[in-house]
Design a protein around this motif. Structure first.
Motif, mmCIF file in Angstrom:
data_model
loop_
_atom_site.group_PDB
_atom_site.id
_atom_site.type_symbol
_atom_site.label_atom_id
_atom_site.label_comp_id
_atom_site.label_asym_id
_atom_site.label_seq_id
_atom_site.Cartn_x
_atom_site.Cartn_y
_atom_site.Cartn_z
ATOM 1 N N GLY A 71 0.822 -1.206 0.000
ATOM 2 C CA GLY A 71 0.000 0.000 0.000
ATOM 3 C C GLY A 71 0.851 1.250 0.000
ATOM 4 O O GLY A 71 1.929 1.302 0.610
ATOM 5 N N ASN A 72 0.399 2.274 -0.705
ATOM 6 C CA ASN A 72 1.125 3.541 -0.763
ATOM 7 C C ASN A 72 1.226 4.187 0.608
ATOM 8 O O ASN A 72 0.313 4.066 1.425
ATOM 9 N N ALA A 73 2.357 4.886 0.846
ATOM 10 C CA ALA A 73 2.552 5.643 2.082
ATOM 11 C C ALA A 73 2.284 4.778 3.313
ATOM 12 O O ALA A 73 1.658 5.221 4.282
ATOM 13 N N SER A 74 2.743 3.547 3.277
ATOM 14 C CA SER A 74 2.524 2.614 4.387
ATOM 15 C C SER A 74 3.191 3.158 5.657
ATOM 16 O O SER A 74 4.338 3.633 5.604
ATOM 17 N N ILE A 293 10.107 -4.318 -3.321
ATOM 18 C CA ILE A 293 11.108 -4.417 -2.252
ATOM 19 C C ILE A 293 11.074 -3.234 -1.283
ATOM 20 O O ILE A 293 11.381 -3.402 -0.100
ATOM 21 N N ALA A 294 10.695 -2.029 -1.749
ATOM 22 C CA ALA A 294 10.848 -0.843 -0.900
ATOM 23 C C ALA A 294 9.659 0.106 -0.989
ATOM 24 O O ALA A 294 9.799 1.297 -0.736
ATOM 25 N N ASP A 295 8.477 -0.413 -1.350
ATOM 26 C CA ASP A 295 7.235 0.354 -1.320
ATOM 27 C C ASP A 295 7.316 1.653 -2.117
ATOM 28 O O ASP A 295 6.756 2.669 -1.716
ATOM 29 N N GLY A 296 8.022 1.622 -3.235
ATOM 30 C CA GLY A 296 8.044 2.778 -4.121
ATOM 31 C C GLY A 296 9.361 3.504 -4.199
ATOM 32 O O GLY A 296 9.556 4.339 -5.096
ATOM 33 N N LEU A 297 10.278 3.236 -3.288
ATOM 34 C CA LEU A 297 11.594 3.839 -3.414
ATOM 35 C C LEU A 297 12.465 2.963 -4.313
ATOM 36 O O LEU A 297 12.344 1.735 -4.303
ATOM 37 N N ALA A 327 16.287 4.302 0.592
ATOM 38 C CA ALA A 327 15.606 3.150 -0.004
ATOM 39 C C ALA A 327 15.779 1.906 0.862
ATOM 40 O O ALA A 327 14.846 1.102 1.010
ATOM 41 N N CYS A 328 16.949 1.750 1.452
ATOM 42 C CA CYS A 328 17.187 0.597 2.340
ATOM 43 C C CYS A 328 16.297 0.669 3.582
ATOM 44 O O CYS A 328 15.748 -0.352 4.022
ATOM 45 N N ALA A 329 16.156 1.865 4.141
ATOM 46 C CA ALA A 329 15.271 2.025 5.295
ATOM 47 C C ALA A 329 13.839 1.650 4.917
ATOM 48 O O ALA A 329 13.132 0.973 5.680
ATOM 49 N N ALA A 330 13.410 2.072 3.724
ATOM 50 C CA ALA A 330 12.068 1.725 3.248
ATOM 51 C C ALA A 330 11.924 0.222 3.067
ATOM 52 O O ALA A 330 10.886 -0.362 3.387
ATOM 53 N N LEU A 332 13.536 -2.237 4.636
ATOM 54 C CA LEU A 332 13.458 -2.914 5.939
ATOM 55 C C LEU A 332 12.065 -2.759 6.546
ATOM 56 O O LEU A 332 11.508 -3.711 7.116
ATOM 57 N N ALA A 333 11.484 -1.565 6.393
ATOM 58 C CA ALA A 333 10.129 -1.339 6.907
ATOM 59 C C ALA A 333 9.089 -2.112 6.091
ATOM 60 O O ALA A 333 8.090 -2.595 6.633
ATOM 61 N N THR A 334 9.325 -2.240 4.793
ATOM 62 C CA THR A 334 8.420 -3.014 3.932
ATOM 63 C C THR A 334 8.427 -4.484 4.334
ATOM 64 O O THR A 334 7.363 -5.110 4.477
#
Length: 446
Positions: A71-74, A293-297, A327-330, A332-334
């Motif tokens: 989902g966008n802006a998760s 992998i990274a929700d859009g990044l 992008a890596c932070a995104a 890991l959160a994804t």
């Protein structure tokens, strides 16, 4: 963060006046070579909804082409990105490295199929990761040739265009392409039926056909790698017959050929497994990931057997932005969101809802030649009534009708006659059912 209302709503016709203004600016400022599926401009997106600049809320069955899987802006991603941007945005991992890159590599090594020692390398796009997978395979095997398959899509760079099967719009006018690329026949059950039931249903038979072509036209002694999408994406969401992928993998293992799974579109819970090759217990030598992998990044990766991944010389792999810390932070959160929120199971639920409805539609309308896919990666192939002849024109009209009614759908397929559905796993059943209602009404009107 304001919550976007999860309902379809048309404040204007599609496109609205503000989107039309922006489209005029786009025509004047952006290369003509950049096309658009829909003439609307996004203002916000989240859950299963994209809201445009005119206040229209559209049901999202595209996920930015399988990117915003969670989902966008998760929320976890938004928080992780905010924190990372405040710390630093870039140093280049090859200059002064950072923990986030290592943590993503560790997560990929843990999540991807295979209980052997693995390594990962991070890049920016799916195309870039595919190119690096080929580089790694060639270095490891000391061979040059690469085989991809009919209907394949692997990217838009020079090498990946060579691997991609479809000329228009991906390759037309852009050659010459990279050499030592060969093509083998895919298992395509719906179309293989013309060759008999066995070819259409027995993946091992279809694999023998492919292997025969490979052995005759390339030769195992020259072949560095076979690359395949476990479920083809742009080629038409083609799911090979059971046994096709395992038979190819066995042949590769017996002939010192690296088996590369391109999971750019199928990875990260999209198909009801973390990776699509898990459905048949296929363990690739190398696996290529990106998109979800990274929700859009922008981030991509190659992960695989340590001895293969370590074959290139030091500094032989890399790139200025590869494994960018934000992008890596995104990513890991994804990954945390997929695992914590049970999204692999959610993809399987979405498959059930979609296939139940689409099969009912198919039973009533012989223009739906095939319904296929796994998880939240489902498609229907449109044909001329009473035949298996592809009907790209009707498919285009069907997509356009959905767009006008506020539902984002995408087309694909070598013949342009496949309607594909890639809803975010955060979509509600209510929105999913409403979108399918719209689809059924549009098809009936046509």
């Amino acid at each position: 963060m304001t919550i976007l209302e999860q309902s379809r709503f048309l404040a204007t016709s599609i496109p609205g006046p503000r989107s039309k203004e922006l489209m005029d600016r786009k025509v004047a400022a952006v290369s003509r070579g950049i096309g658009n599926t829909m003439p609307v401009y996004t203002a916000r997106a989240g859950g299963g909804i994209v809201e445009d600049v005119d206040g229209n809320r559209l049901i999202d069955l595209g996920s930015g082409i399988a990117v915003t899987t969670i989902g966008n802006a998760s929320p976890r991603v938004v928080e992780a990105v905010r924190k990372q941007v405040a710390d630093f945005t870039h140093t280049c991992f090859m200059v002064t490295p950072y923990e986030e890159y290592v943590a993503v590599a560790e997560a990929l090594n843990r999540l991807t199929p295979g209980d052997f020692e693995k390594r990962s390398a991070l890049f920016n796009s799916g195309s870039e990761a595919v190119e690096n997978a080929v580089k790694i395979a060639r270095t490891y095997t000391h061979k040059q040739a690469v085989v991809s398959f009919d209907h394949a899509y692997h990217g838009r760079t020079n090498l990946t265009m060579a691997l991609t099967a479809k000329s228009m719009p991906y390759k037309h006018g852009f050659g010459p392409f990279a050499p030592e690329i060969y093509r083998a026949p895919l298992s395509y059950p719906f179309r293989d039926a013309e060759f008999g039931k066995e070819m259409a249903t027995d993946g091992e038979v279809a694999a023998r056909r492919a292997i025969s072509v490979i052995e005759k036209q390339v030769g195992a002694a020259n072949l560095a790698a076979v690359i395949i999408e476990p479920i083809q994406g742009e080629g038409g969401f083609i799911v090979p017959a059971d046994g096709f992928l395992p038979a190819l993998l066995d042949w590769c293992a017996n002939n010192d050929v690296v088996f590369i799974a391109d999971e750019v579109q199928t990875g990260f819970a999209r198909t009801g497994a973390m990776f699509a090759c898990e459905h048949e217990g296929v363990v690739p030598d190398l696996i290529v990931t990106a998109k979800g992998i990274a929700d859009g990044l922008p981030l991509s990766a190659v992960t695989g057997r340590a001895e293969i991944m370590d074959a290139p010389h030091v500094s032989g792999l890399g790139g200025t932005y590869g494994g960018n810390p934000v992008a890596c932070a995104a990513a890991l959160a994804t990954i945390e969101t997929i695992e914590s929120d049970g999204l692999v199971a959610r993809a399987a639920q979405i498959e059930q809802v979609m296939k139940d409805r689409l099969h009912r539609m198919q039973a009533e309308d012989d223009r739906i030649g095939d319904v296929r896919g796994r998880g939240a990666m489902i498609a229907m192939e449109i044909v001329k009534s009473g035949t298996t002849e592809p009907d790209g024109e009707l498919t285009g009209k069907l997509a356009a009708g959905c767009h006008t009614a506020g539902v984002i759908v995408l087309t694909c397929g070598t013949y342009g006659n496949v309607l594909r559905f890639l809803p975010p796993l955060s979509i509600s059943d209510d929105l999913l059912i409403e979108a399918l209602d719209v689809l059924a009404l549009v098809l009936a009107d046509l």
